[in-house]
Design a protein around this motif. Sequence first.
Motif, PDB file in Angstrom:
ATOM      1  N   ARG A 254       0.792  -1.252  -0.114  1.00  0.00           N
ATOM      2  CA  ARG A 254      -0.079   0.018   0.088  1.00  0.00           C
ATOM      3  C   ARG A 254       1.008   1.237  -0.102  1.00  0.00           C
ATOM      4  NH1 ARG A 254      -3.922  -1.610   2.998  1.00  0.00           N
ATOM      5  NH2 ARG A 254      -2.592  -1.697   4.965  1.00  0.00           N
ATOM      6  N   ASN A 255       2.148   1.247   0.592  1.00  0.00           N
ATOM      7  CA  ASN A 255       2.731   2.421   0.948  1.00  0.00           C
ATOM      8  C   ASN A 255       3.807   2.832  -0.598  1.00  0.00           C
ATOM      9  OD1 ASN A 255       4.543   0.397   1.572  1.00  0.00           O
ATOM     10  ND2 ASN A 255       5.116   1.394   3.338  1.00  0.00           N
ATOM     11  N   ASP A 256       3.743   1.746  -1.524  1.00  0.00           N
ATOM     12  CA  ASP A 256       4.855   1.725  -2.529  1.00  0.00           C
ATOM     13  C   ASP A 256       4.236   2.990  -3.500  1.00  0.00           C
ATOM     14  OD1 ASP A 256       6.101   1.017  -5.021  1.00  0.00           O
ATOM     15  OD2 ASP A 256       6.402  -0.935  -3.845  1.00  0.00           O
ATOM     16  N   ARG A 257       5.527   3.677  -3.895  1.00  0.00           N
ATOM     17  CA  ARG A 257       5.213   4.785  -4.664  1.00  0.00           C
ATOM     18  C   ARG A 257       4.615   4.596  -6.149  1.00  0.00           C
ATOM     19  NH1 ARG A 257       4.431   9.429  -2.054  1.00  0.00           N
ATOM     20  NH2 ARG A 257       5.189  10.547  -4.048  1.00  0.00           N
ATOM     21  N   ARG A 258       5.248   3.288  -6.452  1.00  0.00           N
ATOM     22  CA  ARG A 258       4.930   2.920  -7.703  1.00  0.00           C
ATOM     23  C   ARG A 258       3.363   2.792  -8.163  1.00  0.00           C
ATOM     24  NH1 ARG A 258       8.958  -1.875  -8.123  1.00  0.00           N
ATOM     25  NH2 ARG A 258       8.278  -2.186  -5.908  1.00  0.00           N
ATOM     26  N   ALA A 297      -4.034  -3.234  -2.847  1.00  0.00           N
ATOM     27  CA  ALA A 297      -2.830  -3.119  -2.211  1.00  0.00           C
ATOM     28  C   ALA A 297      -2.971  -3.203  -0.471  1.00  0.00           C
ATOM     29  CB  ALA A 297      -2.240  -1.614  -2.500  1.00  0.00           C
ATOM     30  N   TYR A 298      -2.037  -4.179  -0.089  1.00  0.00           N
ATOM     31  CA  TYR A 298      -2.204  -4.417   1.288  1.00  0.00           C
ATOM     32  C   TYR A 298      -1.006  -4.000   2.291  1.00  0.00           C
ATOM     33  CZ  TYR A 298      -5.783  -7.507  -0.558  1.00  0.00           C
ATOM     34  OH  TYR A 298      -6.538  -8.230  -1.104  1.00  0.00           O
ATOM     35  N   ASP A 299      -1.096  -4.242   3.401  1.00  0.00           N
ATOM     36  CA  ASP A 299       0.294  -3.551   4.405  1.00  0.00           C
ATOM     37  C   ASP A 299       1.636  -4.117   3.688  1.00  0.00           C
ATOM     38  OD1 ASP A 299      -1.109  -2.399   6.111  1.00  0.00           O
ATOM     39  OD2 ASP A 299      -1.215  -3.849   7.570  1.00  0.00           O
ATOM     40  N   ASP A 300       1.556  -5.396   3.305  1.00  0.00           N
ATOM     41  CA  ASP A 300       3.016  -5.990   2.766  1.00  0.00           C
ATOM     42  C   ASP A 300       2.979  -6.622   1.482  1.00  0.00           C
ATOM     43  OD1 ASP A 300       1.234  -7.829   3.576  1.00  0.00           O
ATOM     44  OD2 ASP A 300       2.491  -8.494   5.211  1.00  0.00           O
ATOM     45  N   THR A 301       1.933  -6.658   0.610  1.00  0.00           N
ATOM     46  CA  THR A 301       1.760  -7.140  -0.659  1.00  0.00           C
ATOM     47  C   THR A 301       0.554  -6.605  -1.386  1.00  0.00           C
ATOM     48  OG1 THR A 301       1.791  -9.289  -1.793  1.00  0.00           O
ATOM     49  CG2 THR A 301       0.119  -9.129   0.163  1.00  0.00           C
ATOM     50  N   GLY A 302       0.430  -7.107  -2.602  1.00  0.00           N
ATOM     51  CA  GLY A 302      -0.808  -6.612  -3.509  1.00  0.00           C
ATOM     52  C   GLY A 302      -0.803  -7.519  -4.555  1.00  0.00           C
ATOM     53  N   CYS A 303      -1.704  -6.905  -5.364  1.00  0.00           N
ATOM     54  CA  CYS A 303      -2.252  -7.935  -6.745  1.00  0.00           C
ATOM     55  C   CYS A 303      -2.810  -6.935  -7.532  1.00  0.00           C
ATOM     56  CB  CYS A 303      -3.335  -8.783  -6.173  1.00  0.00           C
ATOM     57  SG  CYS A 303      -3.787  -9.886  -7.436  1.00  0.00           S
TER      58      CYS A 303
END
Length: 432
Positions: A254-258, A297-303
């Motif tokens: 979730r906090n990824d700038r991309r 987008a989750y705390d530590d992963t995403g899809c």
Amino acid sequence: MTTITPSLTTLPNGLRVVSVEMPHLNSAEIAVYLRVGGRHDSRDKAGLAHFLEHMLFRGTAEHPTSRELEADFEAIGGCINAATDAETTCYYTRVHPDHVTEGLRLLSVMLLSPTLSGIEIEKKIITEEALEDINEQGEEINPDNLASRLLWPGHPIGMPTIGYLDTIAGFTDEDLRGHLAKHYVPANAVVVAAGRVSTAEVFAAAGGFFSPWAGPPPPFQEPVSEVQDAPRSLFVRDSDSQVNLQIAFRGFPRNDRRLAAVRLIRRILTGGGCSRLHLGLRERLGIVYSVDAQLAAYDDTGCFAVELSTAPENLALAVTEVLRETLLLATEPVGDDELGRVRQGYFFDLDYSRDATFDMQVRYGWGELMGMVRSIEEDQAEAAAVDAAAILAASRELFAPARLNLVAVGPVKAGVKREIAAIVRRYEGEFR
């Protein structure tokens, strides 16, 4: 342009309260968010977070049955609803602006004094809901659930939020009360009101009704540590006239700038009648009625998942077309005209949200809960800074073959499975 600014206070018990004044509107939305969802369930209690959410509707100390509870919300212009996902649970309703205080009171009654009665009836109801995702052989056929299983094997986030038939059948009153005491605590929650509301009224009401709420700090959350290093595929045979296809790429947290670039990538692929996959799969090939992409987008992963349905004989062609477009995004810069059109459409949607109380309570209520409070202006500025190079770099990472997970549910023949395996291998070779 209307500037919307939230106000925040924190009660002595740790509960955060958010007020979003939108005086130009004639409605209000209130909600309580809790930082608990499917990923906080164990395998033997899978679905417990979702089940408890349902049980809070079955009555309170003030409302002997769900009918009385529903009637009280309807009397103030509301219709109480709730949702549970992988990481959060939310109870929400629209109410008339003149009755925001009463709405907050009713939400407090739901959360602080549920009777948790009627557990066996609720088991029957949720079992019926779960059966919608299971075929006559007892196999899971929901592509979202199957893709999650591929993406995060062995982790709670990979389990269906609704749970399994055996876990649903086994829930007890002790399970519910234990989950309530462990996760439904003020430090794990946010109360929000958005619309034609008075911040002073919202803060006073929340302080009065939720101040008795107490509980320990929320428990530790198990992180996602498993890393995917190769494409994965799963085929489930089902007696349907079409095949439901999901191509899910392991995404970013979730906090990824991309993610700013990924939001625009989603629109490039499936953001309307001019999107690439709509033009290719529907208008050029005529093999789908619709195609969509979902971003989680989750705390530590995403899809990032592309979803469609097509006839069995068109499945290989559909896979080819989707992977052709993801490969193009990962290898060729998007044109200025296309990027400008997509970005402008995103800006328009952000402006439209200024008129939506629901959108604002999500933005500032859920955002506060998850540490992601962002103004519309910040989202606009971030998207404006995304150029073709950023799209290319994010696509190169997101659509790498090692992140690919393919799920097909329907009457897929062995020959088609082999053909799709060859298509994925070719994708791996062309990506290098």
